[in-house]
Structure formats: C-alpha cells, structure tokens
Design a protein around this motif. Structure first.
Motif, PDB file in Angstrom:
ATOM      1  N   ALA A  26       2.037  31.374  12.701  1.00 38.72           N
ATOM      2  CA  ALA A  26       2.027  32.870  12.371  1.00 38.72           C
ATOM      3  C   ALA A  26       1.648  33.339  11.008  1.00 38.72           C
ATOM      4  O   ALA A  26       0.977  34.348  10.765  1.00 38.72           O
ATOM      5  CB  ALA A  26       3.138  33.609  12.845  1.00 38.72           C
ATOM      6  N   LEU A  67       5.564  33.527  18.198  1.00 34.89           N
ATOM      7  CA  LEU A  67       4.062  33.736  17.903  1.00 34.89           C
ATOM      8  C   LEU A  67       3.772  35.204  18.376  1.00 34.89           C
ATOM      9  O   LEU A  67       2.946  36.075  17.529  1.00 34.89           O
ATOM     10  CB  LEU A  67       3.214  32.770  18.402  1.00 34.89           C
ATOM     11  CG  LEU A  67       1.786  32.824  17.927  1.00 34.89           C
ATOM     12  CD1 LEU A  67       1.603  32.826  16.382  1.00 34.89           C
ATOM     13  CD2 LEU A  67       0.793  31.964  18.658  1.00 34.89           C
ATOM     14  N   GLY A  99       4.153  38.233  15.689  1.00 31.75           N
ATOM     15  CA  GLY A  99       3.175  38.433  14.708  1.00 31.75           C
ATOM     16  C   GLY A  99       3.637  37.937  13.322  1.00 31.75           C
ATOM     17  O   GLY A  99       5.086  37.206  13.153  1.00 31.75           O
ATOM     18  N   ALA A 100       3.081  37.801  12.302  1.00 30.12           N
ATOM     19  CA  ALA A 100       3.175  37.084  11.088  1.00 30.12           C
ATOM     20  C   ALA A 100       4.180  37.880  10.324  1.00 30.12           C
ATOM     21  O   ALA A 100       5.104  37.177   9.357  1.00 30.12           O
ATOM     22  CB  ALA A 100       1.846  36.977  10.035  1.00 30.12           C
ATOM     23  N   ALA A 134       7.780  37.221  12.023  1.00 29.99           N
ATOM     24  CA  ALA A 134       8.030  35.885  12.753  1.00 29.99           C
ATOM     25  C   ALA A 134       9.547  35.071  12.173  1.00 29.99           C
ATOM     26  O   ALA A 134      10.233  34.712  12.755  1.00 29.99           O
ATOM     27  CB  ALA A 134       6.931  34.943  12.246  1.00 29.99           C
TER      28      ALA A 134
END
Length: 436
Positions: free
Chosen positions: A90, A131, A134-135, A138
C-alpha cells in the motif's frame, strides 16, 4: 438396492438419535466463543465492528486440544505476515489488478516458506483486506486486524480450556462399523447375485467386475475416511481433561480399523480373481458342476459377511458411551465366526478335485480370503494386538536403599518341601529329566 438404501437410512437415523446431544453442545461451544470474542473486541474497539475476532475464535475452537496452541500461533503469524506485506504494497502501489495479483502470489509464497499448513491462505486474505483500506489507513487497519486476531485466538483457547470438547471415540466406533457394513453389504449383494446367476454363467463376469469396482471404492475412499475419524479421536484425548476419567479405547479402535482394512484388501483381491477367472467364459463355467460351485461361493460370501458385520458391531459397542447401548456381545462374533471353518473345509475339498487351472486359482483366492478373515477377526488376536498398541509397560525404578526382607508368617505351607518333578515317558532317556 431397496435393502441397501433401507440399511443406510436406518444407520443415519440411529446416528441422529444417538448423536444429537453432542451436536447441540458442539454448536453451543462455537457460538459462545464467537459471541464472547466479538464482545471483547468491541470493548477494545468501541466504534468498529470487529468481525475478525469471532471468525478467528470459531476457527480456533474447532481444533483438538493438542493442536490448539499450534493452530492459534499459526493464525497469528499468518495475519502478521499478511498485514506486513499489505502495508508495504500500500505504501508503493494503489489497489489495482496487478498489485492484487502480486500481493496474493507473494503472500502464498511467504505462507509456504513459514509452513503455516491450513492457515496459509490467511496470509493472502489478511493482505487483501488491509490493502483494500488504502495507503493512508493501512497502518491503522494493520494494527486493528492483528489485535482482533489476538482477541479471537485468546477467546478460542479459553473456550477450549473452560469447556473442553468431548472425545469423539463413539464417532470413530460408528465410522468403523460403517466400514464393516460396507464390506458385509458388498459380500451379501454378491452372494444374492451369484444365486440368481448360477444358471447363467455368462453374466457372472460383468457382475464380478462391478463388485471389484465397489471393493476399490471401499479400500480407496472409505478406509482413509475412517482413518481420519480415528485420528481425530486419538488426538481428542491429548491435553483434554475429559480423558482423565475415561478409559483409552484407542487401541481397540485402531485394531478394529486394521483388521477391517486387511479384510477389505483380501475381499478386493478375491473379487479381482473372480473377475479374471470368469472373463471369456473359461472351461470350468461350462461344466455341469458350475452351478453348484457358484452356489457354494454364495454361501461362503454370506458367512464372510456375517463375520465382518458382527465384528463391526462389536467395535462400535466397545467404543459407545456407557448407558447408551448394551455391552459388547462377544458370543455374537463367535457364532458368526463358526461358519468360516466349514467354508474353509469346503474350499479345501474343492482344491482336491479341481482340474481347471482357473478354478484352482479361484479356489486358492477364496480360501486365502477366508483364512485372512479368520485371523484378522479372531478375539484372541484382537486382545494381543491391543496390548501391542498400548505400548510396553515401564517398570518401576528400583529404590535407592533396598528394604530389609520381611520374614513370612508361620503357616502350614511354610513347612512344605517342594517335591521333584516326575519324569514323563518321553524324558526317561534324559539323565537330567528328574532334576527339579
């Protein structure tokens, strides 16, 4: 076919009548563990719906006590590995089809390297869920997922310790009886068919091929399935507090499975020989005595079926819980085994008058099967094999300081002098025969 379905229906009805209480208790254990883990995780994460905690608890509480710690540890390791991989993915890539495929491939490869066994797929599942966040979220999703997994595993372990599962010994006994029923039903069906086909020798070959296929199903599918049930019963005793006050019936069940497995293999070999010796209408089927021979084989198959059926019932009765069924009836097995010596005598007499090579081969195969069944289902052999499966008894260690011998009390037998053994008729030539 009607009798076969009727027997199967009666066995299933008996299974439901005997095993409904353990089934309800099993469902109650899993439900209680799942609800308790969800409540505990909700107290830790108030504004979330931690469904991973009850899922982990349901998976952990199903295992046996001996594999409980290993299963919970493997699941935690799988989740940690999955979320760690997802955090890394991510941070460098968005959720796309190629990133998802790469994450799944790497997760499964890492799970195989960690030897996570049945929990291997949990690595990929954890990575996919994290995942998807999202980044940005995460790291938070990873920490919460690990915490939920720890809560669920802890509740599952506590549920197994506070409410230990029952020992599935009776289930293994019913499975072994089911294996015996499968073998005996095949023998009875083939005996009935041989009586009907005695006047039509040409139809024996295709029927024998069908019986061989049924015997292969028993040895290839039924025997491993029953073996798995017995393995679960043996593992269910380990680290289980319920096993303290119950006798270990594992050796008896193990011998029962071994005997029926050897019997099924012998029966399959017998049908193999019957199919080979009846294919292409050999000379012995064209003889006038073929009808009497087929009728004799039918009688032998019925005697084998009776012995196998009685043995399977004996194993089930020995493994059944106290108070549910009557005690094991050894006389029924002895009575069923009484017909096998007569069958062996008939087959040995047939071997002295058989002239056709194919007939001699069939006679030798059926005779070998009868002898094998006699040896495998013998009660004395069953006792000896159970003692072997129990393992050697460890002798008590000798005391460090030996106790002084205690003088025996005076009694009339204390003054008795042991007389030397009188030589037998065959020992009179031996000069040392009379030495005590």
């Amino acid at each position: 076919m009607r009798e076969q379905w009727r027997g199967r229906f009666s066995r299933e009805l008996r299974r439901l009548r005997v095993g409904w209480r353990p089934a309800v208790f099993w469902s109650l254990r899993i439900t209680t563990a799942a609800v308790a883990s969800y409540v505990a995780a909700t107290m830790i994460f108030p504004d979330t719906q931690p469904l991973l905690a009850p899922l982990t608890a349901m998976l952990v509480v199903q295992v046996t006590p001996v594999s409980l710690l290993a299963s919970g540890l493997d699941r935690v390791v799988a989740v940690v590995a999955g979320v760690a991989l997802a955090v890394g993915f991510a941070a460098v890539a968005p959720l796309e089809w190629w990133s998802l495929g790469a994450l799944i491939f790497v997760s499964i490869t890492v799970g195989q390297a960690l030897r996570l066994r049945s929990n291997l797929i949990e690595v990929a599942i954890s990575g996919m869920l994290v995942l998807g966040v999202g980044a940005l979220g995460a790291e938070a999703a990873a920490s919460q997922r690990i915490a939920e997994t720890l809560v669920g595993a802890a509740v599952g372990i506590a549920a197994n310790l506070l409410f230990p599962p029952r020992i599935p010994t009776s289930d293994a006994g019913r499975e072994i009886e089911g294996l015996a029923d499968a073998v005996s039903d095949l023998l009875r069906r083939s005996a009935d068919a041989l009586e009907q086909l005695a006047g039509e020798p040409d139809e024996v070959a295709p029927a024998a091929a069908a019986w061989l296929d049924d015997a292969r199903v028993i040895t290839h599918h039924d025997v491993p399935r029953v073996g798995a049930a017995l393995l679960r019963a043996e593992q269910g005793r380990r680290l289980n507090v319920r096993a303290v006050a119950t006798p270990d019936l594992g050796p008896g069940l193990r011998h029962g499975l071994e005997s029926l497995e050897h019997t099924a293999l012998a029966v399959r070999s017998m049908y193999r020989t019957l199919a080979d010796t009846t294919a292409g209408r050999p000379g012995w089927l064209a003889d006038d005595s073929a009808e009497d021979l087929l009728l004799g084989l039918a009688q032998t198959f019925r005697e084998l079926a009776a012995a196998v059926d009685a043995f399977g019932e004996l194993v089930r009765l020995e493994a059944a819980p106290l108070g549910q069924v009557r005690t094991a009836d050894f006389a029924a097995l002895r009575e069923a085994m009484a017909g096998l010596p007569e069958a062996r005598a008939r087959l040995e007499e047939l071997g002295t008058v058989a002239a056709d090579p194919a007939l001699r081969e069939l006679q030798a195969s059926v005779l070998s099967t009868v002898k094998r069944v006699e040896r495998e289902l013998d009660l004395a052999q069953r006792v000896r094999r159970q003692l072997q499966l129990q393992g050697p008894v460890r002798p008590r260690p000798a005391p460090l300081r030996p106790r002084p011998p205690i003088a025996p009390e005076s009694s009339p037998d204390a003054e008795t002098v042991r007389m030397p053994r009188l030589p037998a008729d065959g020992d009179r030539d031996d000069p040392d025969a009379g030495t005590p």
